[in-house]
Motif scaffolding. Structure first.
Motif, PDB file in Angstrom:
ATOM      1  N   MET A   1       0.804  -1.115   0.012  1.00 57.56           N
ATOM      2  CA  MET A   1      -0.010  -0.139  -0.178  1.00 57.56           C
ATOM      3  C   MET A   1       0.821   1.197  -0.013  1.00 57.56           C
ATOM      4  O   MET A   1       0.487   2.218  -0.901  1.00 57.56           O
ATOM      5  CB  MET A   1      -1.106  -0.073   1.282  1.00 57.56           C
ATOM      6  N   ILE A   2       1.824   1.056   0.600  1.00 54.02           N
ATOM      7  CA  ILE A   2       2.629   2.537   1.037  1.00 54.02           C
ATOM      8  C   ILE A   2       3.629   2.603  -0.249  1.00 54.02           C
ATOM      9  O   ILE A   2       3.621   3.844  -0.799  1.00 54.02           O
ATOM     10  CB  ILE A   2       3.636   2.122   2.023  1.00 54.02           C
ATOM     11  N   ASN A   3       4.125   1.560  -0.841  1.00 51.84           N
ATOM     12  CA  ASN A   3       4.611   1.573  -2.122  1.00 51.84           C
ATOM     13  C   ASN A   3       3.872   2.210  -3.372  1.00 51.84           C
ATOM     14  O   ASN A   3       4.210   2.948  -4.112  1.00 51.84           O
ATOM     15  CB  ASN A   3       5.389   0.310  -2.700  1.00 51.84           C
ATOM     16  N   GLU A   4       2.713   1.748  -3.241  1.00 51.80           N
ATOM     17  CA  GLU A   4       1.588   2.220  -4.363  1.00 51.80           C
ATOM     18  C   GLU A   4       1.347   3.795  -4.129  1.00 51.80           C
ATOM     19  O   GLU A   4       1.423   4.507  -5.160  1.00 51.80           O
ATOM     20  CB  GLU A   4       0.231   1.450  -3.943  1.00 51.80           C
ATOM     21  N   ALA A   5       1.034   4.191  -3.004  1.00 51.67           N
ATOM     22  CA  ALA A   5       1.025   5.607  -2.685  1.00 51.67           C
ATOM     23  C   ALA A   5       2.084   6.282  -2.926  1.00 51.67           C
ATOM     24  O   ALA A   5       2.083   7.718  -3.500  1.00 51.67           O
ATOM     25  CB  ALA A   5       0.702   5.769  -0.954  1.00 51.67           C
ATOM     26  N   ALA A   6       3.572   5.720  -2.923  1.00 52.76           N
ATOM     27  CA  ALA A   6       4.652   6.701  -3.086  1.00 52.76           C
ATOM     28  C   ALA A   6       4.684   6.894  -4.586  1.00 52.76           C
ATOM     29  O   ALA A   6       5.208   7.942  -5.046  1.00 52.76           O
ATOM     30  CB  ALA A   6       5.755   5.710  -2.632  1.00 52.76           C
TER      31      ALA A   6
ATOM     32  N   GLY B   1      -3.644   6.519  -0.089  1.00 57.68           N
ATOM     33  CA  GLY B   1      -4.401   5.715   1.091  1.00 57.68           C
ATOM     34  C   GLY B   1      -6.101   6.190   0.691  1.00 57.68           C
ATOM     35  O   GLY B   1      -6.591   6.176  -0.382  1.00 57.68           O
ATOM     36  N   GLY B   2      -6.652   6.538   1.983  1.00 54.08           N
ATOM     37  CA  GLY B   2      -8.295   6.836   1.800  1.00 54.08           C
ATOM     38  C   GLY B   2      -8.210   8.266   1.363  1.00 54.08           C
ATOM     39  O   GLY B   2      -7.268   9.097   1.287  1.00 54.08           O
ATOM     40  N   ASN B   3      -9.628   8.626   0.771  1.00 52.25           N
ATOM     41  CA  ASN B   3     -10.085   9.799   0.391  1.00 52.25           C
ATOM     42  C   ASN B   3      -9.889  10.868   1.334  1.00 52.25           C
ATOM     43  O   ASN B   3     -10.278  10.626   2.500  1.00 52.25           O
ATOM     44  CB  ASN B   3     -11.262   9.800  -0.224  1.00 52.25           C
ATOM     45  N   ILE B   4      -9.055  12.040   0.809  1.00 55.87           N
ATOM     46  CA  ILE B   4      -8.822  13.026   1.853  1.00 55.87           C
ATOM     47  C   ILE B   4      -9.597  14.212   1.613  1.00 55.87           C
ATOM     48  O   ILE B   4      -9.640  14.734   0.214  1.00 55.87           O
ATOM     49  CB  ILE B   4      -7.463  13.569   1.927  1.00 55.87           C
TER      50      ILE B   4
ATOM     51  N   ILE C   1      -9.948  15.985   6.297  1.00 55.49           N
ATOM     52  CA  ILE C   1     -10.428  14.831   6.960  1.00 55.49           C
ATOM     53  C   ILE C   1      -9.532  13.642   6.266  1.00 55.49           C
ATOM     54  O   ILE C   1      -9.384  13.236   5.028  1.00 55.49           O
ATOM     55  CB  ILE C   1     -12.096  14.475   6.604  1.00 55.49           C
ATOM     56  N   ASP C   2      -8.821  13.124   7.136  1.00 54.09           N
ATOM     57  CA  ASP C   2      -7.849  12.092   6.958  1.00 54.09           C
ATOM     58  C   ASP C   2      -6.312  12.422   6.158  1.00 54.09           C
ATOM     59  O   ASP C   2      -6.632  13.616   5.659  1.00 54.09           O
ATOM     60  CB  ASP C   2      -8.462  10.929   6.239  1.00 54.09           C
ATOM     61  N   SER C   3      -5.296  11.799   6.568  1.00 60.26           N
ATOM     62  CA  SER C   3      -4.194  12.396   6.081  1.00 60.26           C
ATOM     63  C   SER C   3      -3.380  11.642   5.403  1.00 60.26           C
ATOM     64  O   SER C   3      -1.994  11.702   4.933  1.00 60.26           O
ATOM     65  CB  SER C   3      -3.270  12.589   7.601  1.00 60.26           C
ATOM     66  N   GLY C   4      -3.926  10.556   4.709  1.00 58.75           N
ATOM     67  CA  GLY C   4      -3.210   9.483   3.950  1.00 58.75           C
ATOM     68  C   GLY C   4      -1.906   8.818   4.433  1.00 58.75           C
ATOM     69  O   GLY C   4      -1.620   8.975   5.328  1.00 58.75           O
ATOM     70  N   PHE C   5      -0.905   8.519   3.262  1.00 53.26           N
ATOM     71  CA  PHE C   5       0.408   8.248   3.846  1.00 53.26           C
ATOM     72  C   PHE C   5       1.258   9.098   3.827  1.00 53.26           C
ATOM     73  O   PHE C   5       1.563  10.040   2.770  1.00 53.26           O
ATOM     74  CB  PHE C   5       0.810   6.919   2.667  1.00 53.26           C
ATOM     75  N   THR C   6       2.281   8.901   4.826  1.00 50.11           N
ATOM     76  CA  THR C   6       3.578  10.113   4.963  1.00 50.11           C
ATOM     77  C   THR C   6       4.229  10.183   3.494  1.00 50.11           C
ATOM     78  O   THR C   6       4.787  11.108   3.218  1.00 50.11           O
ATOM     79  CB  THR C   6       4.234   9.639   6.018  1.00 50.11           C
ATOM     80  N   VAL C   7       4.514   9.049   2.976  1.00 49.62           N
ATOM     81  CA  VAL C   7       5.119   9.166   1.592  1.00 49.62           C
ATOM     82  C   VAL C   7       4.837  10.030   0.481  1.00 49.62           C
ATOM     83  O   VAL C   7       5.393  10.599  -0.387  1.00 49.62           O
ATOM     84  CB  VAL C   7       5.352   7.523   0.886  1.00 49.62           C
ATOM     85  N   SER C   8       3.403  10.276   0.628  1.00 47.30           N
ATOM     86  CA  SER C   8       2.795  11.310  -0.318  1.00 47.30           C
ATOM     87  C   SER C   8       2.860  12.832  -0.040  1.00 47.30           C
ATOM     88  O   SER C   8       2.298  13.670  -0.420  1.00 47.30           O
ATOM     89  CB  SER C   8       1.209  10.974  -0.554  1.00 47.30           C
TER      90      SER C   8
ATOM     91  N   TRP D   1      -8.867   4.717  12.678  1.00 48.50           N
ATOM     92  CA  TRP D   1      -7.322   4.791  12.949  1.00 48.50           C
ATOM     93  C   TRP D   1      -6.542   4.186  12.018  1.00 48.50           C
ATOM     94  O   TRP D   1      -5.311   4.358  11.924  1.00 48.50           O
ATOM     95  CB  TRP D   1      -7.204   3.733  14.389  1.00 48.50           C
ATOM     96  N   HIS D   2      -6.917   3.573  10.953  1.00 49.57           N
ATOM     97  CA  HIS D   2      -5.994   2.802   9.917  1.00 49.57           C
ATOM     98  C   HIS D   2      -5.136   3.615   9.476  1.00 49.57           C
ATOM     99  O   HIS D   2      -5.020   4.844   9.067  1.00 49.57           O
ATOM    100  CB  HIS D   2      -6.978   1.943   8.825  1.00 49.57           C
ATOM    101  N   ILE D   3      -4.085   3.086   9.150  1.00 52.85           N
ATOM    102  CA  ILE D   3      -2.581   3.657   8.571  1.00 52.85           C
ATOM    103  C   ILE D   3      -2.943   4.480   7.185  1.00 52.85           C
ATOM    104  O   ILE D   3      -2.417   5.618   7.185  1.00 52.85           O
ATOM    105  CB  ILE D   3      -1.560   2.719   8.620  1.00 52.85           C
ATOM    106  N   ASP D   4      -3.692   3.957   6.469  1.00 54.13           N
ATOM    107  CA  ASP D   4      -4.082   4.553   5.129  1.00 54.13           C
ATOM    108  C   ASP D   4      -4.748   6.064   5.276  1.00 54.13           C
ATOM    109  O   ASP D   4      -5.148   6.699   4.311  1.00 54.13           O
ATOM    110  CB  ASP D   4      -4.478   3.585   4.082  1.00 54.13           C
ATOM    111  N   HIS D   5      -5.234   6.069   6.652  1.00 50.39           N
ATOM    112  CA  HIS D   5      -6.103   7.518   7.084  1.00 50.39           C
ATOM    113  C   HIS D   5      -5.294   8.331   7.962  1.00 50.39           C
ATOM    114  O   HIS D   5      -5.517   9.350   8.261  1.00 50.39           O
ATOM    115  CB  HIS D   5      -7.500   7.129   7.480  1.00 50.39           C
TER     116      HIS D   5
END
Ligand SMILES: [Zn+2]
Ligand SMILES: [Zn+2]
Length: 264
Positions: free
Chosen positions: A43-48, A68-71, A83-90, A114-118
């Protein structure tokens, strides 16, 4: 996307698609091996690699897709609310997209769960100046070591700056940029920390991962989710939205009550 027949695709492959935001990703050959290389790293690689797409919705509200999730983003003179913060790599691409929307600083962040993609981007969004609001179970899950069996992954506690500082139990209201925002807990659904966030004047609701537009949702049994809870959450979503409401799913394109994409 809605026509894709997913009935004979294994549940693990649905899980592998978690966070990619596109049902077609389930069938992309390199993603079929996601479970071997680890769902969370994938998931993180995809977001990157993903481009951040910005779509204006109504009034001063837009959506950022791709990490990750829609922001959702509310702009205005009092500063941006996310609303939500996605992945740090982005981070760089999300920050550039936010700058393109307006010069207002980011001052508030709400997590749908709480999920990481959010929530992975919480720390940098907080360091940029935002306070973080979420359900009390989001704070609880981020504050401690948490395993998600469906992802075969154990998350360490999030850094201090990523932890929500304003939490609530059932309901919370925010007034920001002349906009009333209602936060409501679902009860256990996709996890035990899911909330909906309604922009009242704009009639836009972010339902987090209680809805994945166009494909079957992941349910995180490890942290309190259940199929019965997801059905209850879906029932509530259908009750509170009208034909005019813009519905932001956790994953997939912006939709509406009919379950199709918006604008249709
Ligand atoms: Zn998600
Ligand atoms: Zn989730």
């Amino acid at each position: 996307m809605n026509n894709v027949n997913l009935s004979n695709v294994s549940r693990r492959r649905f899980i592998a698609a978690a966070g990619f935001g596109a049902a077609t990703a389930v069938f992309a050959p390199h993603l079929l091996f996601a479970q071997e290389s680890g769902i969370v790293p994938t998931m993180i690689n995809e977001a990157a690699r993903a481009k951040i797409e910005v779509h204006p919705l109504r009034r001063n509200i837009s959506v950022l897709e791709g990490s990750g999730g829609n922001i959702a983003v509310l702009t205005g003179k009092s500063g941006k609310l996310l609303i939500d913060s996605g992945f740090t790599v982005s981070r760089a691409r999300i920050a550039a997209a936010l700058d393109d929307l307006s010069s207002d600083p980011v001052v508030r962040l709400i997590n749908t769960h709480w999920h990481i993609d959010h929530t992975d981007g919480n720390a940098w969004v907080h360091s940029a100046g935002a306070t973080i609001t979420a359900h009390e179970n989001t704070k609880k899950r981020l504050s401690t070591t948490t395993r998600v069996e469906g992802w075969s992954y154990t998350f360490p506690p999030a850094p201090a700056g990523a932890i929500p500082t304003t939490v609530f139990d059932e309901e919370h209201h925010v007034h920001h940029n002349d906009t009333r925002i209602a936060l409501r807990y679902y009860g256990p659904a996709h996890t035990d920390s899911d909330i909906s966030v309604l922009f009242e004047e704009a009639d836009i609701i972010h339902v987090g991962d209680t809805w994945w537009n166009g494909f079957y949702p992941f349910i995180d049994y490890s942290t309190g989710g259940s199929i019965d809870g997801m059905i209850r959450a879906t029932g509530r979503n259908l009750t509170v939205v009208t034909d005019k409401t813009i519905v932001l799913p956790g994953h997939g394109p912006v939709g509406n009550k009919a379950g199709t994409t918006w604008p249709s």
